[in-house]
Design a protein around this motif. Structure first.
Motif, PDB file in Angstrom:
ATOM      1  N   ALA A  35      44.699  41.401  53.357  1.00 34.60           N
ATOM      2  CA  ALA A  35      45.188  40.189  52.694  1.00 34.60           C
ATOM      3  C   ALA A  35      45.007  38.964  53.593  1.00 34.60           C
ATOM      4  N   THR A  36      45.194  39.141  54.901  1.00 34.21           N
ATOM      5  CA  THR A  36      44.990  38.005  55.805  1.00 34.21           C
ATOM      6  C   THR A  36      43.524  37.587  55.830  1.00 34.21           C
ATOM      7  N   ARG A  37      42.622  38.529  55.639  1.00 35.20           N
ATOM      8  CA  ARG A  37      41.193  38.177  55.536  1.00 35.20           C
ATOM      9  C   ARG A  37      40.937  37.358  54.277  1.00 35.20           C
ATOM     10  N   VAL A  38      41.578  37.733  53.177  1.00 37.83           N
ATOM     11  CA  VAL A  38      41.440  36.956  51.940  1.00 37.83           C
ATOM     12  C   VAL A  38      42.000  35.550  52.147  1.00 37.83           C
ATOM     13  N   LEU A  39      43.185  35.455  52.731  1.00 34.78           N
ATOM     14  CA  LEU A  39      43.804  34.146  52.958  1.00 34.78           C
ATOM     15  C   LEU A  39      42.940  33.273  53.861  1.00 34.78           C
ATOM     16  N   SER A  40      42.340  33.857  54.882  1.00 39.57           N
ATOM     17  CA  SER A  40      41.457  33.098  55.772  1.00 39.57           C
ATOM     18  C   SER A  40      40.221  32.604  55.032  1.00 39.57           C
ATOM     19  N   ALA A  41      39.632  33.457  54.220  1.00 42.88           N
ATOM     20  CA  ALA A  41      38.456  33.066  53.443  1.00 42.88           C
ATOM     21  C   ALA A  41      38.800  31.950  52.457  1.00 42.88           C
ATOM     22  N   LEU A  42      39.963  32.046  51.830  1.00 44.63           N
ATOM     23  CA  LEU A  42      40.392  30.995  50.904  1.00 44.63           C
ATOM     24  C   LEU A  42      40.613  29.676  51.635  1.00 44.63           C
ATOM     25  N   ALA A  43      41.203  29.744  52.818  1.00 41.72           N
ATOM     26  CA  ALA A  43      41.440  28.525  53.604  1.00 41.72           C
ATOM     27  C   ALA A  43      40.118  27.879  54.003  1.00 41.72           C
ATOM     28  N   GLU A  49      45.821  26.158  52.964  1.00 41.03           N
ATOM     29  CA  GLU A  49      46.350  27.374  53.579  1.00 41.03           C
ATOM     30  C   GLU A  49      47.496  27.936  52.744  1.00 41.03           C
ATOM     31  N   LEU A  50      47.273  29.115  52.202  1.00 39.85           N
ATOM     32  CA  LEU A  50      48.323  29.818  51.477  1.00 39.85           C
ATOM     33  C   LEU A  50      49.027  30.760  52.436  1.00 39.85           C
ATOM     34  N   THR A  51      50.259  31.079  52.127  1.00 43.98           N
ATOM     35  CA  THR A  51      51.027  32.011  52.955  1.00 43.98           C
ATOM     36  C   THR A  51      50.936  33.420  52.375  1.00 43.98           C
ATOM     37  N   MET A  52      51.395  34.371  53.154  1.00 44.17           N
ATOM     38  CA  MET A  52      51.443  35.741  52.649  1.00 44.17           C
ATOM     39  C   MET A  52      52.397  35.822  51.460  1.00 44.17           C
ATOM     40  N   ASP A  53      53.472  35.035  51.476  1.00 39.44           N
ATOM     41  CA  ASP A  53      54.377  34.994  50.318  1.00 39.44           C
ATOM     42  C   ASP A  53      53.648  34.505  49.075  1.00 39.44           C
ATOM     43  N   ALA A  58      51.245  36.079  43.888  1.00 40.77           N
ATOM     44  CA  ALA A  58      50.060  35.900  43.042  1.00 40.77           C
ATOM     45  C   ALA A  58      48.940  36.805  43.562  1.00 40.77           C
ATOM     46  N   PRO A  59      49.056  38.127  43.367  1.00 41.12           N
ATOM     47  CA  PRO A  59      48.118  39.065  43.996  1.00 41.12           C
ATOM     48  C   PRO A  59      46.830  39.348  43.224  1.00 41.12           C
ATOM     49  N   THR A  60      46.544  38.573  42.193  1.00 43.97           N
ATOM     50  CA  THR A  60      45.303  38.768  41.445  1.00 43.97           C
ATOM     51  C   THR A  60      44.409  37.544  41.621  1.00 43.97           C
TER      52      THR A  60
END
Length: 74
Positions: A35-43, A49-53, A58-60
């Motif tokens: 999930a942190t890889r997804v968040l990094s790619a999105l950023a 920057e989205l948080t893990m929360d 919103a996991p889809t």
């Protein structure tokens, strides 16, 4: 960013093409490290920057795309 853009990131991180826009990342075998890889790619792609929360709420791909677009997902 569209749901298709987020879907492409999910497919890359999870190393499978068998994912739809409504599929839950964690149901597909994703974990917090992935999930942190997804968040990094999105950023990198959006500058936002989205948080893990945010991800947990919103996991889809479609829900994450909406959250990036400023839509609050209940």
């Amino acid at each position: 960013m569209t749901a298709d853009d987020v879907l492409a990131i999910f497919r890359t991180v999870l190393e499978t093409e068998d994912i739809a826009a409504a599929d839950d990342f964690f149901d597909l075998g994703g974990d917090s490290l992935l999930a942190t890889r997804v968040l990094s790619a999105l950023a990198r792609a959006t500058g936002e920057e989205l948080t893990m929360d945010d991800f947990l709420m919103a996991p889809t791909p479609e829900l994450l795309a909406a959250r990036i677009g400023g839509v609050v997902v209940p």
